[in-house]
Design a protein around this motif. Structure first.
Motif, PDB file in Angstrom:
ATOM      1  N   PHE A   1       6.790  -2.601  13.929  1.00 16.57           N
ATOM      2  CA  PHE A   1       6.412  -3.085  15.257  1.00 16.57           C
ATOM      3  C   PHE A   1       5.988  -4.532  15.105  1.00 16.57           C
ATOM      4  O   PHE A   1       4.914  -4.837  14.608  1.00 16.57           O
ATOM      5  CB  PHE A   1       5.288  -2.258  15.879  1.00 16.57           C
ATOM      6  CG  PHE A   1       5.241  -2.439  17.361  1.00 16.57           C
ATOM      7  CD1 PHE A   1       5.703  -1.459  18.211  1.00 16.57           C
ATOM      8  CD2 PHE A   1       4.797  -3.637  17.909  1.00 16.57           C
ATOM      9  CE1 PHE A   1       5.713  -1.662  19.587  1.00 16.57           C
ATOM     10  CE2 PHE A   1       4.806  -3.851  19.282  1.00 16.57           C
ATOM     11  CZ  PHE A   1       5.258  -2.852  20.123  1.00 16.57           C
ATOM     12  N   GLY A   2       6.872  -5.418  15.532  1.00 20.18           N
ATOM     13  CA  GLY A   2       6.602  -6.832  15.367  1.00 20.18           C
ATOM     14  C   GLY A   2       5.503  -7.295  16.302  1.00 20.18           C
ATOM     15  O   GLY A   2       5.587  -7.132  17.519  1.00 20.18           O
TER      16      GLY A   2
ATOM     17  N   ASN B   1       4.952  -1.324   8.957  1.00 21.41           N
ATOM     18  CA  ASN B   1       3.872  -2.309   8.949  1.00 21.41           C
ATOM     19  C   ASN B   1       2.645  -1.747   9.656  1.00 21.41           C
ATOM     20  O   ASN B   1       2.698  -1.345  10.802  1.00 21.41           O
ATOM     21  CB  ASN B   1       4.310  -3.651   9.556  1.00 21.41           C
ATOM     22  CG  ASN B   1       4.637  -3.560  11.031  1.00 21.41           C
ATOM     23  OD1 ASN B   1       5.070  -2.523  11.520  1.00 21.41           O
ATOM     24  ND2 ASN B   1       4.439  -4.640  11.748  1.00 21.41           N
ATOM     25  N   GLY B   2       1.532  -1.662   8.922  1.00 23.49           N
ATOM     26  CA  GLY B   2       0.291  -1.130   9.475  1.00 23.49           C
ATOM     27  C   GLY B   2       0.047   0.295   9.024  1.00 23.49           C
ATOM     28  O   GLY B   2       0.973   1.112   8.975  1.00 23.49           O
ATOM     29  N   ALA B   3      -1.205   0.594   8.665  1.00 28.34           N
ATOM     30  CA  ALA B   3      -1.534   1.904   8.102  1.00 28.34           C
ATOM     31  C   ALA B   3      -1.434   3.023   9.137  1.00 28.34           C
ATOM     32  O   ALA B   3      -0.892   4.094   8.861  1.00 28.34           O
ATOM     33  CB  ALA B   3      -2.945   1.868   7.510  1.00 28.34           C
ATOM     34  N   GLY B   4      -1.937   2.777  10.335  1.00 31.58           N
ATOM     35  CA  GLY B   4      -1.916   3.809  11.375  1.00 31.58           C
ATOM     36  C   GLY B   4      -0.492   4.158  11.766  1.00 31.58           C
ATOM     37  O   GLY B   4      -0.119   5.333  11.849  1.00 31.58           O
ATOM     38  N   LEU B   5       0.325   3.116  11.965  1.00 26.72           N
ATOM     39  CA  LEU B   5       1.723   3.351  12.336  1.00 26.72           C
ATOM     40  C   LEU B   5       2.473   4.014  11.180  1.00 26.72           C
ATOM     41  O   LEU B   5       3.365   4.835  11.408  1.00 26.72           O
ATOM     42  CB  LEU B   5       2.390   2.022  12.730  1.00 26.72           C
ATOM     43  CG  LEU B   5       3.788   2.133  13.355  1.00 26.72           C
ATOM     44  CD1 LEU B   5       3.753   2.968  14.636  1.00 26.72           C
ATOM     45  CD2 LEU B   5       4.365   0.750  13.659  1.00 26.72           C
TER      46      LEU B   5
ATOM     47  N   PHE C   1       3.875   7.248   1.805  1.00 26.68           N
ATOM     48  CA  PHE C   1       3.210   6.362   2.757  1.00 26.68           C
ATOM     49  C   PHE C   1       3.455   4.961   2.217  1.00 26.68           C
ATOM     50  O   PHE C   1       3.232   4.721   1.029  1.00 26.68           O
ATOM     51  CB  PHE C   1       1.711   6.691   2.759  1.00 26.68           C
ATOM     52  CG  PHE C   1       0.842   5.671   3.450  1.00 26.68           C
ATOM     53  CD1 PHE C   1       0.469   5.829   4.769  1.00 26.68           C
ATOM     54  CD2 PHE C   1       0.368   4.560   2.761  1.00 26.68           C
ATOM     55  CE1 PHE C   1      -0.344   4.896   5.402  1.00 26.68           C
ATOM     56  CE2 PHE C   1      -0.449   3.620   3.387  1.00 26.68           C
ATOM     57  CZ  PHE C   1      -0.800   3.791   4.707  1.00 26.68           C
TER      58      PHE C   1
ATOM     59  N   ASN D   1       0.841  -1.167   0.000  1.00 26.27           N
ATOM     60  CA  ASN D   1       0.000   0.000   0.000  1.00 26.27           C
ATOM     61  C   ASN D   1       0.889   1.234   0.000  1.00 26.27           C
ATOM     62  O   ASN D   1       1.514   1.542   1.010  1.00 26.27           O
ATOM     63  CB  ASN D   1      -0.844  -0.029   1.275  1.00 26.27           C
ATOM     64  CG  ASN D   1      -2.250   0.351   0.994  1.00 26.27           C
ATOM     65  OD1 ASN D   1      -2.508   1.276   0.220  1.00 26.27           O
ATOM     66  ND2 ASN D   1      -3.171  -0.346   1.614  1.00 26.27           N
TER      67      ASN D   1
ATOM     68  N   MET E   1       1.226   6.173   9.034  1.00 27.64           N
ATOM     69  CA  MET E   1       0.889   7.604   9.092  1.00 27.64           C
ATOM     70  C   MET E   1       1.624   8.272  10.244  1.00 27.64           C
ATOM     71  O   MET E   1       2.150   9.377  10.119  1.00 27.64           O
ATOM     72  CB  MET E   1      -0.615   7.779   9.278  1.00 27.64           C
ATOM     73  CG  MET E   1      -1.377   7.838   7.981  1.00 27.64           C
ATOM     74  SD  MET E   1      -3.098   8.281   8.255  1.00 27.64           S
ATOM     75  CE  MET E   1      -3.780   6.724   8.746  1.00 27.64           C
ATOM     76  N   ALA E   2       1.645   7.603  11.407  1.00 28.51           N
ATOM     77  CA  ALA E   2       2.319   8.160  12.582  1.00 28.51           C
ATOM     78  C   ALA E   2       3.807   8.339  12.293  1.00 28.51           C
ATOM     79  O   ALA E   2       4.423   9.305  12.743  1.00 28.51           O
ATOM     80  CB  ALA E   2       2.106   7.244  13.787  1.00 28.51           C
TER      81      ALA E   2
END
Lengths: 290, 392
Positions: B322-323, B267-271, B289, B254, B273-274
């Motif tokens: 973040f595993g 890994n992960g959309a929220g992280l 992104f 993505n 963006m953060a």
């Protein structure tokens, strides 16, 4: 105490014979969750790590008295799976599946309206009450029983916050992932009153992101009804308008749903908003005067 | 996914929503042939790009002279249009819509989308047709009419009548009330059946002949619903998408291209963006992104590197993992293996946290690769910003 789920929660896993379903059912069980049943149509009689598999959720409810469903069913069949769980009398439905068409969720949400059932997700990491029940895909070991309730639209960003809370010795009560889709079952405003009422929860971490107005609605609710300290981070201050940032719901459209607007609304409601996600834990510590 | 105006209008026609007679054109010859067949008094030539503001940018031409159509087509094809939605680089025109003109008596605005607050499909209408609806909502909110449709029963006649009378159609042109109500029903059907995210007609016109015509049309589809519709999949125009984003999609990544200098892989959309936000806080700007998802492997990491390094703006790379279920030592292996395949020419900071993070960090440190390892998010962001020549 805790909210939504605890050591007595009896879980049925829908889609348990799939790759994701079997892996996570096993992980949840290993954490100590009472995973009492699985459902995959046509596979009744099989077992997954000692968990009996049924053809229908109705059968699973009848035979095992399960009250909560954890769903890993692929997107094309997921709306059906959620409604099956509701019709079978399951009271809490936690849907992990990512990629359900929005218009399917529109119909599901309408069908669940007014019924005695709560849907969490879809497209979420699930719910965990630390040391009691892990009903989702989050890594159990980063959690530590403590005093902070966490509610979030994100997955790994929640793990980041939880990791900080655990490392600082604050710990968590229950962590609820409400998911990153534009139409979901449970919002911030549904979870906040539960944390406010829970005697063990002393502070709430609320993690939002761009898109929609769930955070603004939460700000309004907090101002009126929440006395416990709320600490918030909103992801996506650098996200450009009109682009979907991974999550189907994370999009700034028509100039609405920006991180700045959300932060402003929350700050005005007395929420401690942190701009740096690395400081969530410290902000909670300060709010609790520790 | 967005589609072109001519594709939106083809869908409208299929669902019984009136549109001008028109056709997609890709050459002056085709333009001449279709102009002869159209045989109308006014010809409209419209550049087809996935961006609004085409008229102001010179992408819409009108002529009464049939002989001039080919010339206008020649002028527009290959031209780069810069509108408020294309960014400064603009968008090259590959295709046109050639259609008949209309006698406009009145312009309206009409759209349907899911109201995220209620979860119900909702019509939005306004008498201020042809304007930017956000601007109307901002300046004159009383001119915005909303009608939510109960998804349990679908569109009902009264929904259409509510909108028609609120718009003042009775005073404007009573003859269009019934066709208008019918049209809303058809749009609702299109919206739900095709898994649209937005259907917008701006302007919807009442002609001097007392008919309704969708003079413009915009449809975007829910990416999660496209798998159900082969016809919609065929409407995808790769010319309108960033090549790096196309490559990312092919690798199940993505990716959204941005304008900064620090490439990030998370890994992960929220992280993700953060992570972009933290880069900005540390004094720089994110170049993209990029969410590698929950099952990041050597292959996805390698594909991520290739995409990031193809962006000439990228002056440094920040990997933030973040595993959870994904174990960090596997990510570390992935980074090491990928770095062998892809020559990494810019500074690299890897931050690993979560499952087996220590093990992962040790592997990276012993790999001989030129990279910095971090365990804290803020520390990592400051490191990469410093390495790319900007201090926090």
């Amino acid at each position: 105490m805790s909210i939504l789920v605890n050591k007595n929660t009896r879980v049925v896993v829908q889609g348990i014979t799939g790759k994701e379903g079997s892996f996570h059912a096993t992980q949840c069980k290993a954490y100590g969750t009472k995973v009492v049943a699985g459902v995959t149509p046509g596979k009744a009689g099989q077992e997954v790590e000692g968990i009996p598999v049924f053809n229908t959720v109705a059968d699973a409810v009848k035979k095992t008295d399960c009250d909560t469903s954890l769903i890993f069913v692929p997107p094309p069949f997921c709306a059906d799976a959620i409604l099956e769980a509701a019709d079978a009398g399951v009271k809490l439905i936690i849907c992990i599946t990512e990629g359900i068409p929005v218009n399917d969720m529109v119909k599901v949400k309408r069908a669940l309206h007014g019924r005695d059932v709560r849907l969490i997700g879809p497209n979420c990491p699930g719910v965990i009450t630390v040391d009691e029940a892990k009903i989702g895909i989050m890594p159990g070991f980063i959690h530590k029983r403590g005093v902070v309730g966490v509610v979030s639209r994100s997955g790994t960003l929640t793990y980041e916050a939880v990791h900080q809370l655990s490392t600082l010795g604050l710990g968590e009560t229950t962590c609820v992932g409400i998911g990153g889709d534009p139409v979901n079952g449970t919002g911030f405003v549904d979870v906040l009153p539960l944390f406010e009422k829970d005697p063990e929860t002393q502070a709430v971490v609320m993690i939002g992101e761009i898109g929609g107005d769930a955070e603004e609605k939460a700000a309004e609710y907090i101002q009126k009804h929440v006395k416990k300290p709320v600490i918030s981070f909103i992801a996506g201050i650098t996200a450009p308008p009109g682009r979907r940032m991974g999550h189907a719901g994370a999009i700034i459209s028509g100039g609405k749903g920006t991180a700045t607007e959300k932060m402003k609304a929350l700050e005005a409601a007395g929420v401690r908003v942190v701009k740096n996600p690395a400081e969530i834990g410290h902000a909670v510590k300060a709010a609790l005067g520790r | 996914m967005n589609v072109h105006e001519f594709q939106a209008k083809q869908l409208f026609a299929k669902f019984g929503v009136p549109v001008p007679r028109g056709k997609e054109i890709t050459s002056p010859e085709e333009a001449t042939a279709w102009a002869n067949e159209l045989n109308t008094s006014v010809f409209v030539v419209k550049a087809q790009i996935h961006a609004g503001g085409r008229g102001k940018a010179g992408g819409v031409k009108i002529t009464k002279d049939k002989g001039a159509v080919a010339g206008l087509a020649k002028e527009l094809i290959g031209k780069t249009l810069i509108t408020h939605q294309t960014g400064p680089k603009g968008r090259k025109v590959h295709r046109l819509l050639l259609e008949e003109g209309a006698n406009i008596a009145k312009e309206l605005y009409l759209s349907i989308l899911v109201d995220r607050d209620t979860g119900w499909p909702t019509f939005i209408a306004s008498t201020e047709g042809g304007m930017e609806i956000e601007e109307v909502a901002e300046k004159t909110p009383e001119k915005i009419i909303k009608e939510a449709i109960d998804p349990a029963v679908g569109f009902q006649g009264h929904n259409g009548r509510n909108v028609a009378f609120a718009l003042g159609l009775q005073a404007m042109e009573a003859a269009v009330i019934n066709p208008f109500v019918q049209m809303l029903g058809n749009l609702y059907r299109l919206f739900m059946e095709k898994h649209a995210a937005l259907v917008e007609i701006n302007p919807l016109i009442i002609t001097k002949e007392k008919t309704l015509v969708a003079l413009d049309g915009k449809v975007s589809f829910d990416d999660n619903g496209i798998f159900k519709h082969e016809d919609v999949q065929k409407m995808r125009d790769l010319n309108e998408e960033d090549p790096l984003e196309i490559e990312a999609t092919a690798n199940n990544l993505n990716y959204v291209k941005l304008d900064g200098n620090i490439g990030c892989m998370v890994n992960g959309a929220g992280l993700a963006m953060a992570t972009m936000d933290v880069i900005k806080l540390a004094g720089s700007e994110p170049a993209n992104f990029l969410d590698v998802g929950g099952g990041a492997t050597k292959e996805t990491v390698a594909a991520g590197f290739r995409i990031l390094l193809k962006d000439p703006n990228v002056k440094g790379i920040f990997i933030n993992i973040f595993g959870g279920i994904v174990r960090c030592e596997r990510i570390a292996h992935g980074v090491i293996e990928a770095a062998k395949e892809v020559k990494i020419t810019v500074p690299l900071v890897v931050r690993l946290q979560g499952t087996n993070a220590d093990e992962g960090r040790k592997l990276l440190a012993a790999s001989g690769l030129t990279l910095e390892v971090a365990d804290d998010l803020w520390e990592a962001a400051q490191k990469i910003v410093k390495l790319t020549g900007k201090a926090a």
